[in-house]
Design a protein around this motif. Sequence first.
Motif, PDB file in Angstrom:
ATOM      1  N   VAL A   1     -23.420  24.022   2.135  1.00  0.00           N
ATOM      2  CA  VAL A   1     -22.046  24.273   2.535  1.00  0.00           C
ATOM      3  C   VAL A   1     -21.900  24.079   4.046  1.00  0.00           C
ATOM      4  O   VAL A   1     -20.985  23.402   4.502  1.00  0.00           O
ATOM      5  CB  VAL A   1     -21.595  25.693   2.099  1.00  0.00           C
ATOM      6  CG1 VAL A   1     -20.269  26.072   2.703  1.00  0.00           C
ATOM      7  CG2 VAL A   1     -21.536  25.806   0.592  1.00  0.00           C
ATOM      8  N   GLN A   2     -22.814  24.661   4.803  1.00  0.00           N
ATOM      9  CA  GLN A   2     -22.723  24.545   6.256  1.00  0.00           C
ATOM     10  C   GLN A   2     -22.919  23.105   6.716  1.00  0.00           C
ATOM     11  O   GLN A   2     -22.243  22.653   7.639  1.00  0.00           O
ATOM     12  CB  GLN A   2     -23.736  25.465   6.952  1.00  0.00           C
ATOM     13  CG  GLN A   2     -23.538  25.539   8.458  1.00  0.00           C
ATOM     14  CD  GLN A   2     -22.143  26.044   8.849  1.00  0.00           C
ATOM     15  OE1 GLN A   2     -21.664  27.044   8.306  1.00  0.00           O
ATOM     16  NE2 GLN A   2     -21.494  25.369   9.777  1.00  0.00           N
ATOM     17  N   ALA A   3     -23.810  22.377   6.080  1.00  0.00           N
ATOM     18  CA  ALA A   3     -24.028  20.975   6.457  1.00  0.00           C
ATOM     19  C   ALA A   3     -22.757  20.156   6.240  1.00  0.00           C
ATOM     20  O   ALA A   3     -22.393  19.333   7.084  1.00  0.00           O
ATOM     21  CB  ALA A   3     -25.185  20.387   5.651  1.00  0.00           C
ATOM     22  N   LEU A   4     -22.060  20.382   5.129  1.00  0.00           N
ATOM     23  CA  LEU A   4     -20.797  19.667   4.896  1.00  0.00           C
ATOM     24  C   LEU A   4     -19.737  20.084   5.906  1.00  0.00           C
ATOM     25  O   LEU A   4     -18.992  19.243   6.403  1.00  0.00           O
ATOM     26  CB  LEU A   4     -20.286  19.910   3.475  1.00  0.00           C
ATOM     27  CG  LEU A   4     -20.997  19.189   2.354  1.00  0.00           C
ATOM     28  CD1 LEU A   4     -20.361  19.539   1.012  1.00  0.00           C
ATOM     29  CD2 LEU A   4     -20.982  17.688   2.557  1.00  0.00           C
ATOM     30  N   ARG A   5     -19.684  21.376   6.201  1.00  0.00           N
ATOM     31  CA  ARG A   5     -18.707  21.869   7.184  1.00  0.00           C
ATOM     32  C   ARG A   5     -18.963  21.202   8.543  1.00  0.00           C
ATOM     33  O   ARG A   5     -18.028  20.718   9.191  1.00  0.00           O
ATOM     34  CB  ARG A   5     -18.811  23.390   7.281  1.00  0.00           C
ATOM     35  CG  ARG A   5     -17.724  24.008   8.138  1.00  0.00           C
ATOM     36  CD  ARG A   5     -17.848  25.522   8.208  1.00  0.00           C
ATOM     37  NE  ARG A   5     -17.411  26.099   6.946  1.00  0.00           N
ATOM     38  CZ  ARG A   5     -18.101  26.997   6.247  1.00  0.00           C
ATOM     39  NH1 ARG A   5     -19.278  27.411   6.666  1.00  0.00           N
ATOM     40  NH2 ARG A   5     -17.621  27.492   5.137  1.00  0.00           N
ATOM     41  N   ASP A   6     -20.220  21.156   8.965  1.00  0.00           N
ATOM     42  CA  ASP A   6     -20.569  20.533  10.248  1.00  0.00           C
ATOM     43  C   ASP A   6     -20.277  19.035  10.233  1.00  0.00           C
ATOM     44  O   ASP A   6     -19.775  18.479  11.207  1.00  0.00           O
ATOM     45  CB  ASP A   6     -22.052  20.760  10.568  1.00  0.00           C
ATOM     46  CG  ASP A   6     -22.392  22.215  10.838  1.00  0.00           C
ATOM     47  OD1 ASP A   6     -21.464  23.031  11.046  1.00  0.00           O
ATOM     48  OD2 ASP A   6     -23.595  22.543  10.803  1.00  0.00           O
ATOM     49  N   PHE A   7     -20.597  18.378   9.121  1.00  0.00           N
ATOM     50  CA  PHE A   7     -20.373  16.941   8.979  1.00  0.00           C
ATOM     51  C   PHE A   7     -18.893  16.618   9.125  1.00  0.00           C
ATOM     52  O   PHE A   7     -18.504  15.713   9.852  1.00  0.00           O
ATOM     53  CB  PHE A   7     -20.903  16.501   7.613  1.00  0.00           C
ATOM     54  CG  PHE A   7     -20.817  15.024   7.343  1.00  0.00           C
ATOM     55  CD1 PHE A   7     -21.302  14.093   8.240  1.00  0.00           C
ATOM     56  CD2 PHE A   7     -20.270  14.566   6.151  1.00  0.00           C
ATOM     57  CE1 PHE A   7     -21.239  12.737   7.972  1.00  0.00           C
ATOM     58  CE2 PHE A   7     -20.198  13.212   5.877  1.00  0.00           C
ATOM     59  CZ  PHE A   7     -20.684  12.298   6.790  1.00  0.00           C
ATOM     60  N   ARG A   8     -18.058  17.392   8.464  1.00  0.00           N
ATOM     61  CA  ARG A   8     -16.617  17.149   8.506  1.00  0.00           C
ATOM     62  C   ARG A   8     -16.019  17.528   9.862  1.00  0.00           C
ATOM     63  O   ARG A   8     -15.076  16.880  10.327  1.00  0.00           O
ATOM     64  CB  ARG A   8     -15.925  17.925   7.387  1.00  0.00           C
ATOM     65  CG  ARG A   8     -14.468  17.580   7.272  1.00  0.00           C
ATOM     66  CD  ARG A   8     -13.882  18.147   6.002  1.00  0.00           C
ATOM     67  NE  ARG A   8     -12.437  18.048   6.056  1.00  0.00           N
ATOM     68  CZ  ARG A   8     -11.624  18.989   5.658  1.00  0.00           C
ATOM     69  NH1 ARG A   8     -12.096  20.103   5.149  1.00  0.00           N
ATOM     70  NH2 ARG A   8     -10.331  18.834   5.739  1.00  0.00           N
TER      71      ARG A   8
ATOM     72  N   ALA B   1     -20.262  21.462  -5.920  1.00  0.00           N
ATOM     73  CA  ALA B   1     -20.236  22.916  -5.819  1.00  0.00           C
ATOM     74  C   ALA B   1     -19.903  23.358  -4.394  1.00  0.00           C
ATOM     75  O   ALA B   1     -19.094  24.270  -4.186  1.00  0.00           O
ATOM     76  CB  ALA B   1     -21.569  23.507  -6.272  1.00  0.00           C
ATOM     77  N   ALA B   2     -20.503  22.705  -3.395  1.00  0.00           N
ATOM     78  CA  ALA B   2     -20.237  23.054  -2.002  1.00  0.00           C
ATOM     79  C   ALA B   2     -18.797  22.742  -1.621  1.00  0.00           C
ATOM     80  O   ALA B   2     -18.135  23.537  -0.939  1.00  0.00           O
ATOM     81  CB  ALA B   2     -21.208  22.310  -1.081  1.00  0.00           C
ATOM     82  N   VAL B   3     -18.300  21.590  -2.069  1.00  0.00           N
ATOM     83  CA  VAL B   3     -16.906  21.217  -1.792  1.00  0.00           C
ATOM     84  C   VAL B   3     -15.960  22.245  -2.404  1.00  0.00           C
ATOM     85  O   VAL B   3     -14.977  22.668  -1.776  1.00  0.00           O
ATOM     86  CB  VAL B   3     -16.619  19.787  -2.311  1.00  0.00           C
ATOM     87  CG1 VAL B   3     -15.136  19.490  -2.336  1.00  0.00           C
ATOM     88  CG2 VAL B   3     -17.359  18.756  -1.461  1.00  0.00           C
ATOM     89  N   THR B   4     -16.252  22.688  -3.602  1.00  0.00           N
ATOM     90  CA  THR B   4     -15.429  23.700  -4.270  1.00  0.00           C
ATOM     91  C   THR B   4     -15.478  25.016  -3.495  1.00  0.00           C
ATOM     92  O   THR B   4     -14.438  25.643  -3.274  1.00  0.00           O
ATOM     93  CB  THR B   4     -15.915  23.912  -5.722  1.00  0.00           C
ATOM     94  OG1 THR B   4     -15.811  22.664  -6.411  1.00  0.00           O
ATOM     95  CG2 THR B   4     -15.095  24.964  -6.440  1.00  0.00           C
ATOM     96  N   THR B   5     -16.657  25.418  -3.057  1.00  0.00           N
ATOM     97  CA  THR B   5     -16.807  26.648  -2.270  1.00  0.00           C
ATOM     98  C   THR B   5     -15.973  26.588  -0.996  1.00  0.00           C
ATOM     99  O   THR B   5     -15.369  27.584  -0.593  1.00  0.00           O
ATOM    100  CB  THR B   5     -18.293  26.875  -1.915  1.00  0.00           C
ATOM    101  OG1 THR B   5     -19.025  27.049  -3.128  1.00  0.00           O
ATOM    102  CG2 THR B   5     -18.484  28.076  -1.017  1.00  0.00           C
ATOM    103  N   LEU B   6     -15.920  25.417  -0.381  1.00  0.00           N
ATOM    104  CA  LEU B   6     -15.152  25.247   0.856  1.00  0.00           C
ATOM    105  C   LEU B   6     -13.650  25.125   0.615  1.00  0.00           C
ATOM    106  O   LEU B   6     -12.867  25.144   1.562  1.00  0.00           O
ATOM    107  CB  LEU B   6     -15.663  24.004   1.602  1.00  0.00           C
ATOM    108  CG  LEU B   6     -17.076  24.152   2.193  1.00  0.00           C
ATOM    109  CD1 LEU B   6     -17.643  22.801   2.576  1.00  0.00           C
ATOM    110  CD2 LEU B   6     -17.039  25.094   3.393  1.00  0.00           C
TER     111      LEU B   6
END
Length: 109
Positions: free
Chosen positions: A1-8, A30-35
Motif C-alpha cells: 500500500v505504501q509503495a503504491l502511495r509513494d509511486f503515485r 487489494a492495495a488499490v482497494t485499500t487506498l
Amino acid sequence: VQALRDFRAGASRPPAVIAGNGVVTMRIVAAVTTLGWRLGPDIGLIGIDDTPWAPYVGPGISAVAQPTDALGNLAARCLIERIDGLAVPARAIRLPGALMARGSTRLAP
C-alpha cells in the motif's frame, strides 16, 4: 500500500503498474482497494497472465494473455528431445501473446 502511495505521489499524471503474475496482480488490486482508488482513472494496471477472473475485477484488468498450453507442450517436447539425445545449442522460441485491453488501463473521459 505504501509503495503504491509513494509511486503515485511522485507522478504528474496517473501512474501505471505492470504485475508479473496473477498473484501480484491480485495483491495490487487489494492495495488499490485499500487506498480507495479506481483502476484506470487513478492508477493503471496491466497483468502478465490473463487470469479467468481478470475481466470481472473492477472495470476489468488489462493483461497479456500467454499461450500457456502451447508453452507447456513445447517445453515438454524440447525436454524429450534432450532426453532422446538431441545435442543442439540453446534455442530461442517465441510464441505469440495477446493484449487483453480492459478498463484498468483507461483514463476517465
